[in-house]
Design an enzyme around this catalytic site. Structure first.
Site, short mmCIF file in Angstrom:
data_model
loop_
_atom_site.label_atom_id
_atom_site.label_comp_id
_atom_site.label_asym_id
_atom_site.label_seq_id
_atom_site.Cartn_x
_atom_site.Cartn_y
_atom_site.Cartn_z
CB THR A 14 1.14 -3.27 10.75
OG1 THR A 14 1.63 -3.65 9.48
CG2 THR A 14 -0.38 -3.38 10.77
NE ARG A 52 3.72 12.26 11.89
CZ ARG A 52 3.00 11.15 11.86
NH1 ARG A 52 2.76 10.49 12.98
NH2 ARG A 52 2.51 10.71 10.73
N GLY A 82 0.84 -1.20 0.00
CA GLY A 82 0.00 0.00 0.00
C GLY A 82 0.88 1.24 0.00
N GLY A 120 4.14 0.79 2.29
CA GLY A 120 5.01 -0.25 1.75
C GLY A 120 5.65 0.17 0.43
CG HIS A 162 3.85 4.98 16.79
ND1 HIS A 162 4.50 6.15 16.47
CD2 HIS A 162 3.15 4.63 15.68
CE1 HIS A 162 4.18 6.49 15.24
NE2 HIS A 162 3.36 5.58 14.73
NE ARG A 176 -4.54 6.64 13.36
CZ ARG A 176 -4.22 7.62 14.18
NH1 ARG A 176 -5.01 7.92 15.19
NH2 ARG A 176 -3.12 8.31 14.00
CG ASP A 234 -0.84 -6.08 -1.05
OD1 ASP A 234 -0.51 -5.05 -0.44
OD2 ASP A 234 -2.01 -6.53 -1.03
#
Ligand code: APR
Length: 308
Positions: free
Chosen positions: A119, A151, A11, A14, A175, A82, A33
């Site tokens: 993940t 970040r 996705g 990845g 995390h 999410r 996948d």
């Protein structure tokens, strides 16, 4: 012998990680996948850009674990991202099934590999991967702290108008929402941010970092962050493959460090050819210890839900 890195899940995260790896030329890449065509199509597209990056990496897309055989490193990004309003923990059970299947297959096909779990909820998925594979804990880790600290560095750079390159940020704990930032170890060219910024400003930057993933989810509306997560995973892979021994915040197995046992949670570690070569056990203040313990206990609650 060229190094081989397999990425499970083709996705956004990845494929972006595959692109960084292939175009840096540091390894061959296998993109796996369950969906037919996606890894093959993305791998071909990435491979066709290799000549433009002067890279000799081979890139293969596949739906078969046999193609990932004897990987040096495997990065697990498979699962569901999410959606707006969804917490990382909502993803727990769906992603636990996906990660368990991936870990079982990796243990069979690449028994000597080092695994980096991306993940979410990442700390829990790293623990589950370690349990499932029965690998040494040095060879299983999670990507979270590198992203959280990147970040925080970004937001500090906006606030102080300095290059993020000159900022170091230390974060501990689970995390994302459960992250425990360490302002006194967070520095601009060696000067702690506690000397450069007001407490209220530091608090707001920390809060924005905690919400970093959710902020992007709410802007994108569909899908979640992937450029920075992929870059963070790439930095970890590079430190291991090139035995750089970078000090990076990663989810690592604690066996007494920080007063914790039998838990995967974010701490600074040295990453080299053997994986997690050392956990750096920082001396925390009373208040920092309390925050770290709270973060660990929420991670532990989730671990208990997926590991009986
Ligand atoms: N095995 C392999 N791949 C799988 C499996 C499985 N059992 N189940 C799902 N996938 C694949 C999907 O087909 C999809 O291609 O995982 C991929 C996930 O990609 P995206 O939906 O684009 O999600 P992405 O943004 O890449 O995030 C992946 O990383 O940062 C975390 O929270 C994020 O948990 C999420 C993960």
């Amino acid at each position: 012998m060229r190094k081989k890195v397999s990425i499970i899940g083709s996705g956004n995260v990845g494929a972006s990680a595959a692109q960084l790896l292939a175009h840096s030329g540091i390894s061959d890449v296998v993109l796996f996948d369950v969906v037919d065509g996606i890894p093959q199509g993305k791998a071909l597209d990435i491979a066709e850009a290799c000549p433009l990056y002067n890279s000799s990496s081979s890139v293969k897309g596949t739906n078969s674990y046999s193609d990932t055989k004897d990987s040096d490193i495997v990065v697990i990004t498979a699962g569901f991202p999410r959606k707006p309003g969804m917490s990382r923990d909502d993803l727990l059970h769906a992603n636990a099934d996906v990660v368990k299947t991936a870990a079982t297959n990796i243990a069979k096909t690449s028994p000597d590999s080092i695994i980096i779990v991306v993940t979410n909820p990442m700390d829990v998925m790293a623990h589950l991967t370690w349990k499932t594979t029965e690998f040494s804990c040095r060879r299983v880790m999670g990507m979270g702290g590198v992203l959280d600290s990147a970040r925080l560095r970004t937001f500090i750079s906006y606030e102080l108008n300095v290059s993020p390159e000159d900022i170091e940020a230390v974060v501990l704990g689970g995390h994302g929402d459960q992250m425990v930032p360490m302002p006194r170890f967070t520095t601009v060219k060696g000067i702690s941010i506690t000397e450069l910024l007001k407490k209220t400003i530091i608090e707001s930057l920390i809060q924005r970092t905690r919400n970093g993933g959710a902020e992007i989810v709410s802007l994108l509306k569909t899908g979640s962050a992937y450029y920075a997560p992929a870059a963070a995973a790439f930095q970890m892979v590079k430190s291991i493959l090139l035995d750089e021994k970078r000090v990076l915040p990663c989810a690592a197995y604690l066996n007494g460090e920080y007063g914790m046992k039998d838990i995967y949670v974010g701490v600074p570690v040295i990453l080299g050819k053997d994986g997690v070569e050392r956990v750096i056990d920082l001396k925390l203040t009373k208040e920092e210890k309390l925050q770290f313990r709270e973060s660990c206990s929420s991670v532990r609650k989730l671990i208990k839900k997926v590991i009986k």
